[in-house]
Design an enzyme around this catalytic site. Structure first.
Site, PDB file in Angstrom:
ATOM      1  N   GLY A  83       9.216  50.870 -36.465  1.00  0.00           N
ATOM      2  CA  GLY A  83      10.327  51.089 -35.529  1.00  0.00           C
ATOM      3  C   GLY A  83      10.198  52.411 -34.804  1.00  0.00           C
ATOM      4  O   GLY A  83      11.190  53.082 -34.504  1.00  0.00           O
TER       5      GLY A  83
ATOM      6  N   GLY B 154      12.162  53.310 -31.492  1.00  0.00           N
ATOM      7  CA  GLY B 154      13.626  53.337 -31.506  1.00  0.00           C
ATOM      8  C   GLY B 154      14.169  54.746 -31.286  1.00  0.00           C
ATOM      9  O   GLY B 154      13.414  55.698 -31.080  1.00  0.00           O
TER      10      GLY B 154
ATOM     11  N   ASP C 239       5.495  49.470 -33.762  1.00  0.00           N
ATOM     12  CA  ASP C 239       6.713  48.767 -33.335  1.00  0.00           C
ATOM     13  C   ASP C 239       6.315  47.373 -32.882  1.00  0.00           C
ATOM     14  O   ASP C 239       5.119  47.052 -32.827  1.00  0.00           O
ATOM     15  CB  ASP C 239       7.432  49.551 -32.208  1.00  0.00           C
ATOM     16  CG  ASP C 239       8.940  49.366 -32.306  1.00  0.00           C
ATOM     17  OD1 ASP C 239       9.382  48.195 -32.365  1.00  0.00           O
ATOM     18  OD2 ASP C 239       9.667  50.371 -32.348  1.00  0.00           O
TER      19      ASP C 239
ATOM     20  N   ARG D 167       6.482  46.053 -29.964  1.00  0.00           N
ATOM     21  CA  ARG D 167       5.782  46.024 -28.670  1.00  0.00           C
ATOM     22  C   ARG D 167       4.985  47.299 -28.450  1.00  0.00           C
ATOM     23  O   ARG D 167       5.400  48.365 -28.912  1.00  0.00           O
ATOM     24  CB  ARG D 167       6.800  45.856 -27.519  1.00  0.00           C
ATOM     25  CG  ARG D 167       7.106  44.381 -27.241  1.00  0.00           C
ATOM     26  CD  ARG D 167       8.278  44.230 -26.338  1.00  0.00           C
ATOM     27  NE  ARG D 167       9.520  44.530 -27.022  1.00  0.00           N
ATOM     28  CZ  ARG D 167      10.156  43.682 -27.845  1.00  0.00           C
ATOM     29  NH1 ARG D 167       9.665  42.489 -28.084  1.00  0.00           N
ATOM     30  NH2 ARG D 167      11.275  44.034 -28.435  1.00  0.00           N
TER      31      ARG D 167
ATOM     32  N   TYR E 113      24.757  44.439 -41.037  1.00  0.00           N
ATOM     33  CA  TYR E 113      23.917  45.645 -41.062  1.00  0.00           C
ATOM     34  C   TYR E 113      24.291  46.509 -42.274  1.00  0.00           C
ATOM     35  O   TYR E 113      23.420  46.930 -43.051  1.00  0.00           O
ATOM     36  CB  TYR E 113      24.135  46.408 -39.752  1.00  0.00           C
ATOM     37  CG  TYR E 113      23.588  47.807 -39.682  1.00  0.00           C
ATOM     38  CD1 TYR E 113      22.225  48.051 -39.661  1.00  0.00           C
ATOM     39  CD2 TYR E 113      24.461  48.898 -39.602  1.00  0.00           C
ATOM     40  CE1 TYR E 113      21.730  49.348 -39.563  1.00  0.00           C
ATOM     41  CE2 TYR E 113      23.978  50.189 -39.494  1.00  0.00           C
ATOM     42  CZ  TYR E 113      22.615  50.415 -39.473  1.00  0.00           C
ATOM     43  OH  TYR E 113      22.143  51.694 -39.378  1.00  0.00           O
TER      44      TYR E 113
HETATM   45  C1  AKB Z   1      25.301  52.108 -35.746  1.00  0.00           C
HETATM   46  O1  AKB Z   1      26.255  52.462 -35.034  1.00  0.00           O
HETATM   47  O2  AKB Z   1      25.099  50.932 -36.089  1.00  0.00           O
HETATM   48  C2  AKB Z   1      24.346  53.172 -36.236  1.00  0.00           C
HETATM   49  C3  AKB Z   1      24.751  53.658 -37.582  1.00  0.00           C
HETATM   50  C4  AKB Z   1      25.922  54.539 -37.744  1.00  0.00           C
HETATM   51  O3  AKB Z   1      24.103  53.338 -38.538  1.00  0.00           O
HETATM   52  N1  AKB Z   1      24.301  54.245 -35.303  1.00  0.00           N
END
Ligand code: AKB
Length: 320
Positions: free
Chosen positions: A10, A13, A36, A38, A141
């Site tokens: 990554g 990023g 990454d 690409r 996430y």
């Molecule tokens: C997000 O907003 O998803 C990230 C984080 C706080 O992990 N910047």
């Protein structure tokens, strides 16, 4: 000391762009392998196109370069992740499992895993959120980061793999743009301000979130990775704090330098995510264990962001 060879996933990023350059400075350009999905045309140094969800692909790179450390930055962030939850879980976990397994099998000495304030949910003290809070993340996430922290700890306990991790707040820097997070507004706002454009904020004016300036985030990462092993008492992930503010306070700081800057508020689905996150973070374990100390407050960060973006967009060396 034997030569370290670093693999960064990554690397194109937001954090990867800056961290790669720092690591190149520290270890030498030839000893840092950026990767990454690409190819990055503008990249200076060693670069490999790598889909980390492919175990054989990462294994080939680890063997080819005799990698000794991996910084695994590739992930789908909080806001983008909600658009396809199962895919987010799949990608975020599969890539990390591949990193852990390749490290276990091929003698990688250290692994860095970025976690996030997204691991916290509605069951924590939102002010000065403690290190050992009950984790009930509200995004996929966040769930993947909370699980990843525990898997890092598991590989350390079970196999002795030296996995280290930080719970990053929203990262703010001028060098690169974030992609698909809930804290992204705090970078976008600066780009609008220096281009004399109005900014419509997707969070409401009073949404206080923990943030960290890029230099502090990078320094924390390197300080953690360089700390003697016996100093690391947290093997899930360390809380770290920079400075906390809300969109109104950030706009006010920008207006001190750009008095005509205008902001409006139109909260969207990201407001609910932000409402479930801490307002500020207790990072006393990081301070105690490896002497962590942030340097950038809201004013200093705003000054540095505006100064650098004025130069970039307007070739205007403002003095603040
Ligand atoms: C997000 O907003 O998803 C990230 C984080 C706080 O992990 N910047």
């Amino acid at each position: 000391m034997s030569q370290e060879i670093i693999l960064i996933t990554g690397s194109s990023g937001q954090l990867g762009t800056v961290l790669t350059k720092k690591l190149q400075k520290k270890y030498g350009v030839d000893n840092v392998i950026a990767s990454d999905l690409r190819y990055d045309r503008d990249f200076n140094g060693q670069f490999e196109v790598l889909d980390v969800s492919n175990f054989e692909a990462i294994k080939a790179i680890v063997l080819k370069y005799k990698i000794t450390q991996i910084y695994h930055l590739a992930a789908i962030l909080s806001a983008n992740g909600e658009k396809a939850p199962l895919n987010t879980w799949d990608i975020n976990m599969k890539t990390f499992f591949n990193v852990l397994e390749v490290s276990r099998l091929y003698n990688i000495k250290k692994v860095f895993f970025p976690s996030s304030i997204a691991v916290f949910g509605n069951n924590v003290e939102r002010l000065n959120t403690p290190q050992s809070s009950n984790l009930t993340p509200t995004t996929v996430y966040g769930i993947s980061k909370a699980a990843g922290e525990n898997w890092g700890n598991y590989y350390y306990e079970k196999y002795g793999l030296d996995v280290r991790s930080l719970r990053y707040p929203g990262v703010i820097g001028y060098q690169s743009l974030p992609g698909g997070g809930t804290t992204d507004y705090a970078v976008d706002i600066f780009h609008k301000a220096v281009n004399n454009q109005k900014f419509e904020c997707f969070l409401n004016a009073s949404t206080m979130l923990p943030m960290i300036y890029m230099d502090d985030a990078i320094r924390a990462t390197l300080e953690l990775m360089e700390a003697p092993k016996e100093k690391i008492t947290v093997r899930t992930s360390y809380n770290i704090a920079g400075c906390s503010f809300n969109p109104k306070q950030l706009a006010t700081a920008i207006k001190e330098i750009h008095p005509n800057f205008e902001i409006t508020y139109k909260p969207d689905f990201r407001q609910d995510i932000a409402n479930s996150w801490p307002m500020s973070i207790d990072d006393s374990d990081a301070k105690k264990d490896w002497d962590w100390q942030p340097k950038f407050d809201l004013k200093l960060m705003t000054d540095v962001m505006l100064r650098n973006l004025e130069l970039k967009y307007n070739n205007n060396p403002i003095t603040i």
